[in-house]
Design an enzyme around this catalytic site. Structure first.
Site, PDB file in Angstrom:
ATOM      1  N   GLU A 156       0.803  -1.229   0.000  1.00 35.46           N
ATOM      2  CA  GLU A 156       0.000   0.000   0.000  1.00 35.46           C
ATOM      3  C   GLU A 156       0.839   1.284   0.000  1.00 35.46           C
ATOM      4  OE1 GLU A 156      -2.460   1.522   3.398  1.00 35.46           O
ATOM      5  OE2 GLU A 156      -2.133  -0.478   4.209  1.00 35.46           O
ATOM      6  N   SER A 213      -8.119   5.517   7.636  1.00 40.07           N
ATOM      7  CA  SER A 213      -8.739   5.107   8.905  1.00 40.07           C
ATOM      8  C   SER A 213      -7.793   5.498  10.030  1.00 40.07           C
ATOM      9  CB  SER A 213      -8.959   3.591   8.916  1.00 40.07           C
ATOM     10  OG  SER A 213      -9.739   3.196   7.833  1.00 40.07           O
ATOM     11  N   SER A 216      -0.627   7.242   8.404  1.00 42.90           N
ATOM     12  CA  SER A 216       0.753   6.836   8.123  1.00 42.90           C
ATOM     13  C   SER A 216       1.545   8.056   7.715  1.00 42.90           C
ATOM     14  CB  SER A 216       0.788   5.837   6.958  1.00 42.90           C
ATOM     15  OG  SER A 216       0.668   4.534   7.432  1.00 42.90           O
ATOM     16  N   ARG A 228       8.803   4.978   6.224  1.00 41.37           N
ATOM     17  CA  ARG A 228       7.656   5.292   7.091  1.00 41.37           C
ATOM     18  C   ARG A 228       8.223   5.775   8.417  1.00 41.37           C
ATOM     19  NH1 ARG A 228       4.154   3.249  10.848  1.00 41.37           N
ATOM     20  NH2 ARG A 228       1.949   3.703  10.502  1.00 41.37           N
TER      21      ARG A 228
END
Ligand SMILES: Nc1ncnc2c1ncn2[C@@H]1O[C@H](COP(=O)(O)OP(=O)(O)O)[C@@H](O)[C@H]1O
Ligand SMILES: CC(C)(COP(=O)(O)O)[C@@H](O)C(=O)NCCC(=O)O
Length: 393
Positions: A156, A213, A216, A228
């Protein structure tokens, strides 16, 4: 003698028959393979199934518009079958290779979508679809078992970066910011929405904050390199969940409309509520938000005098202020000046983007800038689509 000739004739007919049948079967098989190769429409799709929303993009090739006729029908039927607001017709991208269309649906309705595909037999033309998001893992068996479609798993964050880069290169007015961020803590003010064009030579590094939701946070150092750096569980899902729990609103769109009318000061505690005015020693003006929902803690009957729209507004400010602060701290830690925000939480949510712009300006003392995108929620699905459509890059 006659019997021998008859047997020979019958045997010959059977053998010839078998050869013909086999040849026909082979031809049919070949035709089927060619049919599938030509009609493997899955390659024209990119799917991103997240914790709350499924995002589907599909490519209508300029030279093969009719071939996708059924799929168009499916899209139209399917989107009205869920909700009209799920269709983003106005967001379609016209590219030299064709048109890219965008559709959104609730992840909780995915089983219904699969059933719809099966019922209408669209799966006959689709063998595999590139898919990203947690749903690529969670729902792969559902797709295999019910419609024989393989979900090709794509990471993703890799898809997010791929889709983001694509939009930045191909959509000239994609990014915007708010100039003169003269807002107050409620996201009110005169800041003007302004399109930004950043030359590629000045683009990297930047921070990308994806508000889905959950949230990140990535540091992006080139078109393909990123890490990340942080994340927070207080995201768009939290906003929607708390809204449904604490107010009468049953959908994100309802909550958005309500929050425009709401007054968060009915619910929140400001510096003025605590100090009776400014807290001058630390330059905190009376209207600074001191404690989200703080007033509710001081009331015997918290709900009296508070409207649902005030709750929706206060929740929006609470979640956004927190994300703004986490984003600012992450940018400081990662040594980046520009912060891009994306994800569907920001869809038709100008209060939140203005508030984020304000928070970044406020915390950084105007040294950092927040930027936003018109296609904010579709980068993952676009990235998945691009895995089979490198020619579009
Ligand atoms: N029509 C909608 N239905 C539900 N949530 C929506 C809708 N439009 C925007 N949102 C917001 O977008 C969030 C989901 O963002 P998204 O980027 O799609 O994340 P995910 O991939 O986790 O589903 C929701 O939690 C909600 O705050
Ligand atoms: C797990 C996720 C990557 C999933 O992405 P999403 O569906 O929320 O867009 C995201 O919700 C997230 O990064 N949550 C925060 C996890 C953390 O505390 O870092």
């Amino acid at each position: 003698m006659l019997a021998v000739v008859t047997r020979f004739a019958v045997a010959t007919v059977v053998v010839v028959g078998l050869v013909v049948l086999r040849k026909r079967k082979l031809q049919r098989l070949q035709a089927r393979i060619i049919y599938h190769r030509d009609k493997d429409l899955g390659r024209r799709f990119g799917l991103d199934v997240g914790g709350t929303l499924g995002k589907l993009v599909y490519l209508e090739k300029a030279d093969a518009a009719t071939e996708l006729g059924d799929v168009h029908t499916f899209m139209l039927a399917n989107t009205s079958y869920s909700k009209s607001s799920m269709r983003d017709a106005d967001m379609a991208l016209s590219l030299p290779g064709g048109q890219v269309h965008f559709v959104r649906f609730e992840t909780s309705k995915l089983e219904g979508v699969v059933e719809f595909v099966r019922h209408r037999c669209f799966h006959r033309d689709i063998r595999a679809i590139p898919c990203t998001g947690g749903g690529a893992f969670k729902f792969s068996k559902l797709f295999e078992d019910h419609v024989g479609i393989t979900l090709e798993k794509c990471d993703e964050l890799a898809c997010l970066i791929q889709g983001l880069g694509f939009v930045m290169r191909h959509v000239p007015d994609e990014c915007y910011t708010f100039k003169n961020v003269a807002l107050n803590h409620q996201g009110m003010g005169e800041a003007t929405k302004t399109i930004v064009h950043t030359p590629t030579s000045e683009l990297y590094p930047f921070l990308l904050v994806n508000i889905g939701s959950g949230v990140s946070i990535l540091k992006v150092t080139s078109a393909t390199e990123y890490s990340r750096v942080s994340g927070t569980s207080l995201g768009g899902g939290t906003y929607l969940g708390l809204c449904k729990l604490l107010s009468k609103y049953k959908s994100f769109d309802e909550a958005m409309v309500a929050s425009i009318a709401g007054d968060s000061n009915a619910v929140d505690m400001t510096v003025g509520d605590i100090y009776g005015g400014n807290y001058t020693q630390f330059n905190l003006s009376a209207d600074t938000l001191a404690s989200s929902f703080g007033k509710m803690g001081t009331k015997y009957e918290p709900k009296s005098g508070v409207k649902d729209e005030d709750v929706a507004r206060s929740l929006l400010i609470m979640i956004t202020t927190n994300i703004g602060q986490v984003a600012y701290l992450s940018a400081q830690r990662s040594d980046t000046q520009r912060i891009y925000f994306c994800g569907n939480f920001l869809r038709q949510n100008e209060i939140a983007s203005r508030q984020l712009a304000y928070a970044i300006d406020y915390w950084s003392k105007s040294k950092m800038q927040a930027q936003f995108f018109h296609h904010e929620g579709f980068f993952g699905a676009l990235g998945a689509l691009l895995t089979h459509n490198q020619d579009l890059l």
